[in-house]
Design a protein around this motif. Structure first.
Motif, short mmCIF file in Angstrom:
data_model
loop_
_atom_site.label_atom_id
_atom_site.label_comp_id
_atom_site.label_asym_id
_atom_site.label_seq_id
_atom_site.Cartn_x
_atom_site.Cartn_y
_atom_site.Cartn_z
N LEU A 73 -27.78 -67.77 18.50
CA LEU A 73 -26.70 -67.79 17.51
C LEU A 73 -25.33 -67.69 18.20
O LEU A 73 -24.36 -68.34 17.80
N GLU A 74 -25.27 -66.87 19.24
CA GLU A 74 -24.01 -66.75 19.97
C GLU A 74 -23.62 -68.06 20.63
O GLU A 74 -22.45 -68.44 20.70
N LYS A 75 -24.62 -68.77 21.11
CA LYS A 75 -24.38 -70.09 21.71
C LYS A 75 -23.83 -71.05 20.65
O LYS A 75 -22.90 -71.82 20.89
N ILE A 76 -24.43 -70.98 19.46
CA ILE A 76 -23.96 -71.84 18.35
C ILE A 76 -22.51 -71.50 18.00
O ILE A 76 -21.67 -72.39 17.83
N ALA A 77 -22.21 -70.20 17.92
CA ALA A 77 -20.83 -69.79 17.60
C ALA A 77 -19.85 -70.33 18.63
O ALA A 77 -18.74 -70.76 18.30
N ASN A 78 -20.26 -70.33 19.88
CA ASN A 78 -19.38 -70.85 20.93
C ASN A 78 -19.18 -72.36 20.77
O ASN A 78 -18.07 -72.86 20.91
N ASP A 79 -20.26 -73.06 20.44
CA ASP A 79 -20.14 -74.51 20.20
C ASP A 79 -19.18 -74.78 19.04
O ASP A 79 -18.38 -75.72 19.08
N ILE A 80 -19.28 -73.96 18.02
CA ILE A 80 -18.40 -74.14 16.85
C ILE A 80 -16.95 -73.89 17.24
O ILE A 80 -16.04 -74.62 16.82
N ARG A 81 -16.73 -72.90 18.10
CA ARG A 81 -15.35 -72.64 18.55
C ARG A 81 -14.80 -73.83 19.35
O ARG A 81 -13.63 -74.18 19.21
N ALA A 92 -5.98 -68.94 14.53
CA ALA A 92 -6.45 -67.57 14.79
C ALA A 92 -7.58 -67.15 13.85
O ALA A 92 -8.62 -66.67 14.31
N GLY A 93 -7.37 -67.34 12.55
CA GLY A 93 -8.37 -66.91 11.58
C GLY A 93 -9.70 -67.58 11.79
O GLY A 93 -10.75 -66.92 11.90
N PRO A 94 -9.71 -68.93 11.85
CA PRO A 94 -11.00 -69.62 12.03
C PRO A 94 -11.74 -69.21 13.31
O PRO A 94 -12.96 -69.01 13.27
N LEU A 95 -11.03 -69.05 14.42
CA LEU A 95 -11.71 -68.63 15.66
C LEU A 95 -12.32 -67.24 15.47
O LEU A 95 -13.44 -66.98 15.90
N GLY A 96 -11.57 -66.37 14.81
CA GLY A 96 -12.07 -65.01 14.58
C GLY A 96 -13.28 -64.98 13.65
O GLY A 96 -14.09 -64.06 13.71
N LEU A 97 -13.37 -65.99 12.79
CA LEU A 97 -14.46 -66.03 11.80
C LEU A 97 -15.71 -66.76 12.29
O LEU A 97 -16.70 -66.84 11.56
N ALA A 98 -15.68 -67.30 13.50
CA ALA A 98 -16.79 -68.13 13.96
C ALA A 98 -18.12 -67.38 13.95
O ALA A 98 -19.17 -67.96 13.61
N ASP A 99 -18.09 -66.12 14.28
CA ASP A 99 -19.36 -65.37 14.35
C ASP A 99 -19.91 -65.10 12.95
O ASP A 99 -21.12 -65.18 12.72
N ILE A 100 -19.00 -64.80 12.03
CA ILE A 100 -19.42 -64.55 10.64
C ILE A 100 -20.00 -65.84 10.04
O ILE A 100 -21.06 -65.83 9.40
N PHE A 101 -19.33 -66.97 10.27
CA PHE A 101 -19.83 -68.23 9.70
C PHE A 101 -21.13 -68.68 10.34
O PHE A 101 -21.99 -69.26 9.68
N THR A 102 -21.28 -68.39 11.61
CA THR A 102 -22.56 -68.69 12.27
C THR A 102 -23.68 -67.87 11.65
O THR A 102 -24.75 -68.39 11.32
N ALA A 103 -23.40 -66.58 11.46
CA ALA A 103 -24.41 -65.71 10.85
C ALA A 103 -24.76 -66.21 9.45
O ALA A 103 -25.94 -66.23 9.06
#
Lengths: 326, 288
Positions: free
Chosen positions: B13-21, B37-48
């Motif tokens: 999941l962390e790998k996916i979040a990085n790809d999304i970033r 700023a907001g979208p980058l900060g939200l990448a982990d929440i959206f991945t989850a």
């Protein structure tokens, strides 16, 4: 107009909002997905009939009109047909942006009922006499704007709204007004109706003002002026064909409404005719002013909206037009 | 969650979040406007959400059994677009059309433009009340097995509409709502606490009758755990205050409110992509 089955006399009075209350109850019986929301004005907006019959489909949001329409939007997203009611001064007066974004742009079939609209709100005064609601709702893409002429029509309009897929706004009045239609009188969203035929002038009226317009037509008849009365319960979409057909015949137009003429029915008709059939016209209604406390008939007289004022406006218009010709 | 998304490890999941970033930075650079700023900060929440929590089907966005996700702070929609593309709602190539004329990826999200976008948002403060309406509607239909997730920003809690919704959700004990506040402490004019102090935010939500869970919003495991815990709280609606780092993953954007409403230029994007590919210099990039 015999095929319109209008009331034989106009002696019976009832607040238009009562027709909404009955219509909502009936809509609730016919369709399971009809739900209702109110902002602390259940009885005065006549939603108590629905609330008592369908407590599980009734949501009390408290004095929170922004929440009223946005919760409504969420319910519509889940397949419900939400009727949301408050006083027009607060909804759509206070929550216009939420209506614009979450209902109109989002295209959810929320039904917004603004009660206590217009001067018929009476003693409550200018804060509560909502006169700008037609203008506010008319500019919104996707929105349908309805102002029924009496309680009987309001009941039919409510049922029509329940099966309409678009966002709708309906304004209803507080104080009792004459019943001018019957159960048999047709009502369809988007249609205007010729309530009286005439040949010299077209009175185009909406909501509570169709009754005084009909009275004015009778006064004018005594003065030898034949007035056609076109009742426009749907201000948007405007029934341009019916209006133009009448105006082509009479060549004179007076619009009558209990709202600001800027952006109201008067504005809508001026836009229609300006582009399609430029015609001498007068707009009777609120002229860029606020109301004040008083009895409805006192206020209608004071602000130039009585039947005598409407008849006078017709005489002035026809005189001006005759002078222009020379 | 859809079948193929079951059982992903946190590492995956962390790998996916990085790809999304990475996609986020590219699309924002391409668009030339938008919020970073907001979208980058939200990448982990959206991945989850999209890769573990949500019951959804990218091939059938209107699936009647799906969970609902409302994005109240519509300006953060690039993260939703990037995550949806990653999840297979549409081809990633479309991400390049963000904010362009004719694109389905409008500057602020529109339900009518893009299937899977549950509601139109942008003007702040009205997402929670729409979520409350949805939760009420599902309850009326006895469909409480469908969850209504709603993501809010912290700055938008200046809006009174949010608190009107907070009262309503509490009154009706809407336990089928899981709200997540992106507590990144920035808004356009500066730090939230200087623009309009929100603290004590936890006390506020608790005073409004909500159950509050506070987490590290950049920790995917914590996000998943908190949401699953929320499902077990039956008496109250749940607000997860997710502390996130604005600009997370790109060092020169992190914590800086100036990046709230600004996209990276080309040079900044190259630098950001390199950082993300090397996980901040911890590993060598294959793309150097």
């Amino acid at each position: 107009m015999s095929d319109l089955f209008l009331a034989e006399d106009r002696k019976k009075l009832e607040p238009i909002r009562k027709g909404y209350g009955r219509g909502l109850l009936e809509a609730g019986k016919r369709w399971d997905n009809v739900v209702a929301l109110c902002a602390d004005l259940t009885e005065s907006t006549q939603m108590h009939l629905f609330a008592e019959a369908f407590p599980k489909r009734y949501v009390e949001v408290g004095v929170a009109e922004q929440n009223l329409v946005t919760v409504g939007s969420g319910l519509a997203a889940m397949g419900k047909i939400p009727f949301v009611s408050s006083y027009a001064a607060f909804s759509p007066g206070r929550n216009w942006e939420q209506i614009r974004t979450t209902i109109c742009l989002n295209d959810q079939p929320v039904k917004i009922i603004g009660s206590h609209a217009g001067l018929y709100t009476g003693a409550d005064g200018a804060t509560h006499q909502m006169l700008e609601d037609i203008a506010l709702m008319r500019v919104l893409p996707n929105m349908v704007v309805i102002a029924p002429g009496d309680s009987v029509e309001a009941q039919k309009a409510t049922l029509a709204m329940a099966s309409d897929k678009r966002p709708n706004y309906m304004r209803v009045a507080r104080e009792a007004t004459p019943i001018i239609t019957t159960d048999k009188t047709p009502f369809e969203i988007g249609k205007a109706y010729v309530f009286r035929e005439g040949s010299d002038v077209t009175l185009i009226s909406t909501g509570t003002m169709t009754y005084p317009a009909l009275e004015a037509a009778e006064l004018l008849e005594k003065d030898g002026v034949s007035a056609e009365v076109v009742h426009v319960p749907t201000i948007k979409p405007l029934d341009g064909a019916t209006i133009i057909k009448s105006v082509e015949k009479t060549k004179h137009v007076v619009t009558v409404e209990e709202a600001q003429i800027i952006g109201g029915l008067g504005g809508a008709v001026a836009e229609l005719l300006g582009e399609n059939l430029p015609t001498h016209m007068t707009r009777v209604g609120m002229k860029d002013r606020f109301g004040e406390s008083g009895k409805p008939d006192e206020l209608l007289k004071h602000f130039g909206l009585s039947s005598a004022h409407i008849a006078m406006a017709v005489h002035h218009l026809m005189l001006d037009h005759a002078n222009h010709k020379h | 969650m859809s079948k193929e998304q079951k059982g992903r490890s946190i590492h995956e999941l962390e790998k996916i979040a990085n790809d999304i970033r990475l996609d986020l930075v590219k699309m924002l650079e391409q668009a030339g406007s938008g919020h970073s700023a907001g979208p980058l900060g939200l990448a982990d929440i959206f991945t989850a959400l999209y890769f573990n929590l949500l019951k959804h089907d990218p091939d059938n966005p209107d699936w009647p059994e799906r969970d609902i996700l409302v994005l109240s702070n519509g300006h953060c929609v690039p993260i939703r677009y990037a995550t949806m593309a990653q999840a297979g709602y549409f081809d990633k190539i479309e991400l390049k059309t963000l904010r362009e004329f004719g694109s389905r990826l409008q500057g602020h999200p529109e339900r009518k433009k893009l299937p899977g976008m549950e509601t139109t948002s942008g003007p702040l403060g009205s997402g929670l009340s729409q979520a409350a309406g949805m939760a009420l509607g599902l309850r009326m239909d006895n469909a409480q097995h469908r969850w209504v997730y709603v993501v809010l920003s912290d700055g938008e809690q200046d809006e009174g509409n949010t608190w009107e919704a907070a009262m309503l959700a509490s009154k009706y004990k809407l336990n089928n709502i899981i709200a997540i506040t992106d507590r990144n402490n920035i808004q356009i004019d500066g730090p939230t606490e200087s623009v309009m102090p929100l603290e004590n935010l936890r006390d506020k939500w608790e005073a409004f009758g909500w159950h509050v869970i506070e987490i590290d919003g950049n920790n995917i495991e914590a996000v998943i755990d908190a949401c699953n815990m929320a499902k077990a709280i039956v008496e109250k609606p749940v607000m997860i205050i997710a502390h996130t780092i604005p600009g997370k993953g790109v060092s020169f954007m992190e914590y800086d409110f100036h990046w709230h409403g600004m996209p990276p230029n080309h040079e900044q994007a190259v630098k950001a992509l390199k950082e993300l590919r090397t996980l901040g210099g911890k590993i060598r990039s294959e793309h150097e």
